[in-house]
Design an enzyme around this catalytic site. Structure first.
Site, PDB file in Angstrom:
ATOM      1  N   GLU A 103     -15.669  -6.312  10.374  1.00  0.00           N
ATOM      2  CA  GLU A 103     -16.044  -5.144   9.367  1.00  0.00           C
ATOM      3  C   GLU A 103     -15.126  -4.839   8.495  1.00  0.00           C
ATOM      4  O   GLU A 103     -13.903  -5.336   8.645  1.00  0.00           O
ATOM      5  CB  GLU A 103     -16.633  -3.946   9.810  1.00  0.00           C
ATOM      6  CG  GLU A 103     -15.384  -3.235  10.485  1.00  0.00           C
ATOM      7  CD  GLU A 103     -15.875  -2.226  11.767  1.00  0.00           C
ATOM      8  OE1 GLU A 103     -16.312  -2.510  12.578  1.00  0.00           O
ATOM      9  OE2 GLU A 103     -15.424  -0.958  11.073  1.00  0.00           O
ATOM     10  N   CYS A 138      31.705   4.102   2.824  1.00  0.00           N
ATOM     11  CA  CYS A 138      32.782   4.876   3.352  1.00  0.00           C
ATOM     12  C   CYS A 138      34.004   4.087   3.409  1.00  0.00           C
ATOM     13  O   CYS A 138      35.251   4.538   3.756  1.00  0.00           O
ATOM     14  CB  CYS A 138      32.418   5.358   4.658  1.00  0.00           C
ATOM     15  SG  CYS A 138      32.142   4.204   5.945  1.00  0.00           S
ATOM     16  N   CYS A 154      30.859   8.099   8.026  1.00  0.00           N
ATOM     17  CA  CYS A 154      30.049   7.444   7.048  1.00  0.00           C
ATOM     18  C   CYS A 154      29.117   8.526   6.551  1.00  0.00           C
ATOM     19  O   CYS A 154      28.118   8.523   7.086  1.00  0.00           O
ATOM     20  CB  CYS A 154      29.660   6.224   7.279  1.00  0.00           C
ATOM     21  SG  CYS A 154      28.647   5.120   6.121  1.00  0.00           S
TER      22      CYS A 154
HETATM   23  S1  IVH Z   1     -10.925   1.315  13.598  1.00  0.00           S
HETATM   24  C1  IVH Z   1      -8.415   2.545  17.305  1.00  0.00           C
HETATM   25  N1  IVH Z   1     -12.277   0.290  11.318  1.00  0.00           N
HETATM   26  O1  IVH Z   1      -7.251   1.928   9.186  1.00  0.00           O
HETATM   27  C2  IVH Z   1      -8.660   2.147  15.926  1.00  0.00           C
HETATM   28  N2  IVH Z   1     -10.088   1.702  11.194  1.00  0.00           N
HETATM   29  O2  IVH Z   1      -4.648   0.777  10.099  1.00  0.00           O
HETATM   30  C3  IVH Z   1      -9.661   3.035  15.091  1.00  0.00           C
HETATM   31  N3  IVH Z   1      -9.674   1.925   8.833  1.00  0.00           N
HETATM   32  O3  IVH Z   1      -6.385   4.778  10.791  1.00  0.00           O
HETATM   33  C4  IVH Z   1      -9.685   2.466  13.846  1.00  0.00           C
HETATM   34  N4  IVH Z   1     -11.371   0.842   8.058  1.00  0.00           N
HETATM   35  O4  IVH Z   1      -7.939   4.963   8.869  1.00  0.00           O
HETATM   36  C5  IVH Z   1     -11.139   0.987  12.057  1.00  0.00           C
HETATM   37  N5  IVH Z   1     -13.439  -0.314   9.618  1.00  0.00           N
HETATM   38  C6  IVH Z   1     -12.338   0.203  10.191  1.00  0.00           C
HETATM   39  C7  IVH Z   1     -11.457   0.781   9.421  1.00  0.00           C
HETATM   40  C8  IVH Z   1     -10.209   1.464   9.894  1.00  0.00           C
HETATM   41  C9  IVH Z   1     -10.433   1.562   7.620  1.00  0.00           C
HETATM   42  C10 IVH Z   1      -8.525   2.541   8.863  1.00  0.00           C
HETATM   43  C11 IVH Z   1      -8.403   3.769   9.819  1.00  0.00           C
HETATM   44  C12 IVH Z   1      -7.170   3.585  10.520  1.00  0.00           C
HETATM   45  C13 IVH Z   1      -6.409   2.681   9.803  1.00  0.00           C
HETATM   46  C14 IVH Z   1      -5.472   1.600  10.735  1.00  0.00           C
END
Ligand code: IVH
Length: 707
Positions: A129, A435, A456
């Site tokens: 996704e 330094c 330093c």
């Molecule tokens: S799953 C345990 N699905 O990406 C992980 N995260 O880099 C749960 N995000 O903090 C996250 N789209 O804010 C997931 N389709 C998606 C997402 C997504 C954006 C963000 C989310 C997360 C960050 C991680």
């Protein structure tokens, strides 16, 4: 503003009069604090306020027994109106590991298979996704009603933005047929069209405009006035969950469909893919639509579909093993490299930085890029292999820069046809530019390091910045900028001095108030924030020390092993190669020679250890709790040997650790349980000799209550 009435003569004040006056003074001071800090609407002048406090202090000095433990004279500030309340996430909000290449995705699949012991013939379907470029939000529903919304924060504690979330149309206020407790997680974002319209409106009114839709979304969610959030066109996609009173489904896709049925927006490009080839195909399909989606995405997220497998795979310290974010390739741009500068880091590393003619890369203006180290500039990788066809990088060159993910821009290539014939190869300094100490390169290290240690200034200030950073002491109001300024003026030269700041400069707050950017309120808030951090969890303290190789996860390892500062410190002092303490240190799973040498070096006699000693006198270090202490194996040291048939070694280890056990690689007198599968050899014998309890895999599984 009200003016204070004159006070009666202190010398002739009777005890009875004092007894009557104290509560009155306390009430007036507290009312003033409340008006000032909480309502942001002071009712009396600073001078009158100070007079009230002085009067109270004077009475307390004359009649010490009238001084209440909670007297305002004992406190730095009032209970501060925090912007937002804090919300501790019952289940941490994690981030995702990144993949950039197709090979990284194949690797992800391979790692999961080996963890789970799945052969190539077994299916391991994953969902794919879009990764939405917004900010994540957790929504808690109880009996179908939205009761709380929180930002991710540092993953453990976020901000309570419930009132703001209620204004977002995509977020249902009420659900029918939902589990009694349901925490939905997802991303708040802003569409391109809404972003453009918002910025136009802002500009028209002379208000601040936003750099990109993500900043606009984040800025809109974090408004103290929910009416402003309501006026911002925010959207929300649900893609995950936290606390649940009952499962949503037994598959990822099923859970997302359930969320959709409950009334959440879910991303229409979510697909179930049978294998890596299908995942990559869907990645390409999403990438092809990226420009026309109408909102920012920065990659594709793959998640194992079977939730039972997700549970088995579990988490590393900050990311799940069952998901990965496949980022879109970085955007590239050509620009002129104007100058190469050397920055000195916390551990003395000399890092070359390219100062660039500003150029837009992927919507962001870039004017600096990292050049890693001297070999990289010369055209060699850290392994000594030729990179960029061996082209070196010189000041004045035209270079191609890129941003991969959110990381610091890098230099990918050099255009030799545009190089000035007079340009000279870059000469990497052998003395620290900060330094003047010698900068040495150790055998096998690509990095040249300043040997100045704490003398330093660059190392000292970087150590301080690390010390106050989010995963370390996280002192509100004392960020990188502030410590740098305090360091420059000689107010804070080492961590210990943060805790003596108030004693040295707090009197009347005058000196701090006189500093640029500080007022009475912020100064008081700072002292209060520092006070709050005198009590600090062991793992945070160890991480905060900024010892080379000691990151958050190794700090946590040390904390859960040694449990108290006293034990940790004593062990580090005594751990010289060959000693029992050294053996114990190496027996901690995840601690190798390099880490052990580095962490113990900080406790050898010398300037670094002295600075640590000075620091801890100001602190109360909270002992670590062995994880999952109610489990039957919490705190026990377990060794696995022989062949395991029900799970892989990696899984067995991760599960044992999740239950609070320590997993060691070899049997010693400290071993509590040896789990021996078929083919166990010398370890089983040694365990028998030492009288260590030996059990087979089945017994182990029964013991930990798994099936
Ligand atoms: S799953 C345990 N699905 O990406 C992980 N995260 O880099 C749960 N995000 O903090 C996250 N789209 O804010 C997931 N389709 C998606 C997402 C997504 C954006 C963000 C989310 C997360 C960050 C991680």
């Amino acid at each position: 503003m009200m003016s204070a009435a004159p006070f009666s003569d202190l010398d002739s004040l009777t005890r009875a009069e004092a007894e009557a006056e104290v509560p009155e003074l306390v009430a007036r001071i507290e009312a003033a604090n409340h008006a000032y800090h909480t309502l942001d609407a002071p009712k009396i002048s600073d001078a009158d306020y100070d007079a009230l406090k002085r009067r109270l202090a004077a009475i307390e000095a004359r009649f010490p027994d009238l001084a209440r433990a909670d007297s305002p004279t004992m406190r730095v500030g009032a209970a501060v109106a925090e912007g937002f309340g804090k919300v501790a996430h019952e289940i941490r909000m994690l981030s995702l590991e990144n993949a950039f290449l197709d090979a990284d995705v194949a690797d992800f699949d391979g790692r999961m298979r080996s963890y789970l012991g799945l052969g190539p013939e077994s299916a391991l379907p994953c969902t794919a996704e879009p990764k939405i470029d917004g900010l994540s939000l957790s929504l808690r529903y109880e009996d179908g009603l939205l009761v709380q919304a929180a930002t991710r924060g540092d993953g453990e504690v976020g901000e309570n933005v419930t009132e703001n979330a209620r204004t977002i149309a995509d977020i249902p206020q009420r659900l029918t047929g939902a589990p009694a407790v349901l925490e939905v997680r997802g991303e708040v974002y802003m569409s391109h069209a809404d972003f453009a319209a918002l910025n136009a409106r802002q500009a028209e009114r002379g208000d601040k405009t936003f750099a990109n839709p993500r900043n606009a979304a984040a800025g809109s969610v974090r408004q103290l006035d929910a009416r402003i959030t309501a006026s911002r066109p925010l959207k929300f996609f649900a893609y995950s969950w936290g606390v649940l009173s009952e499962p949503l489904s037994d598959t990822q896709l099923g859970a997302i469909e359930r969320l959709k049925a409950l009334g959440f927006q879910t991303n229409p490009l979510t697909r179930l893919c049978a294998d890596t080839a299908e995942m990559l195909a869907h990645y390409r399909a999403i990438e092809a639509q990226r420009a026309t989606l109408g909102y920012d995405i920065d990659g594709v997220v793959y998640k194992v579909n079977d939730l039972a497998l997700q549970a088995r795979l579990g988490f590393r310290s900050t990311t799940p093993r069952w998901a990965i974010a496949h980022k879109f390739p970085a955007e590239l741009a050509w620009t002129r490299l104007e100058k190469i500068e050397i920055q000195v880091g916390r551990t003395g590393a000399l890092s070359p930085v390219a100062r660039l003619a500003p150029v837009t890369v992927g919507g962001v203006v870039v004017s600096n890029a990292t050049l890693h180290n001297e070999d990289y500039i010369a055209g060699l990788s850290s392994k000594g292999e030729v990179i960029r066809d061996g082209k070196d990088i010189r000041e004045g060159d035209w270079v191609q820069v890129y941003r991969a993910g959110d990381v610091i821009p890098k230099v990918a290539d050099v255009d030799l046809s545009r190089r000035d014939p007079a340009a000279q190869p870059f000469v990497f300094p052998h003395l620290c530019p900060e330094c003047g100490s010698e900068a040495l390169r150790e055998e096998g290290d690509a990095v040249r390091r300043c040997t100045g240690g704490l003398i330093c200034p660059a190392q000292a200030v970087e150590k301080l910045k690390h010390f106050v950073s989010r995963a370390a002491f996280d002192i509100e109001g004392l960020g990188a900028k502030q410590v740098e300024a305090f360091y420059k003026d000689g107010w804070i030269r080492e961590p210990a001095e943060i805790f003596t700041l108030q004693a040295r400069f707090g009197a009347g707050l005058q000196q701090l108030k006189n500093r640029e950017g500080w007022g009475e309120k912020s100064a008081q808030n700072l002292f209060q924030a520092i006070e709050e951090k005198r009590k600090i969890p062991l793992a945070r303290l160890i991480f905060a020390l900024g010892i080379r190789h000691v990151g958050e996860s190794s700090a946590a390892l040390f904390a859960t092993h040694y449990l108290t500062w006293e034990r940790f410190e004593a062990a580090m002092r005594a751990a010289v190669p060959g000693s029992a303490e050294w053996q114990e240190l190496l027996s901690i799973d995840g601690v190798g020679e390099t880490l052990a040498a580095s962490v113990t070096a900080a406790f050898h006699p010398g300037a670094e250890r002295d600075a640590i000693d000075r620091l801890v006198t100001h602190l109360t270090v909270e002992p670590a709790v062995p994880r999952a202490s109610d489990s039957p194996v919490a705190g026990l040291t377990v060794v696995f040997t022989g062949t395991l048939e029900r799970m892989t070694r990696a899984e067995a280890k991760a599960r044992a650790e999740a239950l609070g056990a320590k997993v060691a690689g070899s049997v010693s007198a400290k071993t509590d349980i040896l789990v021996a599968g078929p083919g166990a050899g010398s370890k089983a014998k040694k365990a028998a000799d030492l009288g260590v309890r030996v059990i087979d895999e089945e017994a182990w599984i029964r013991l930990i209550g798994a099936t």
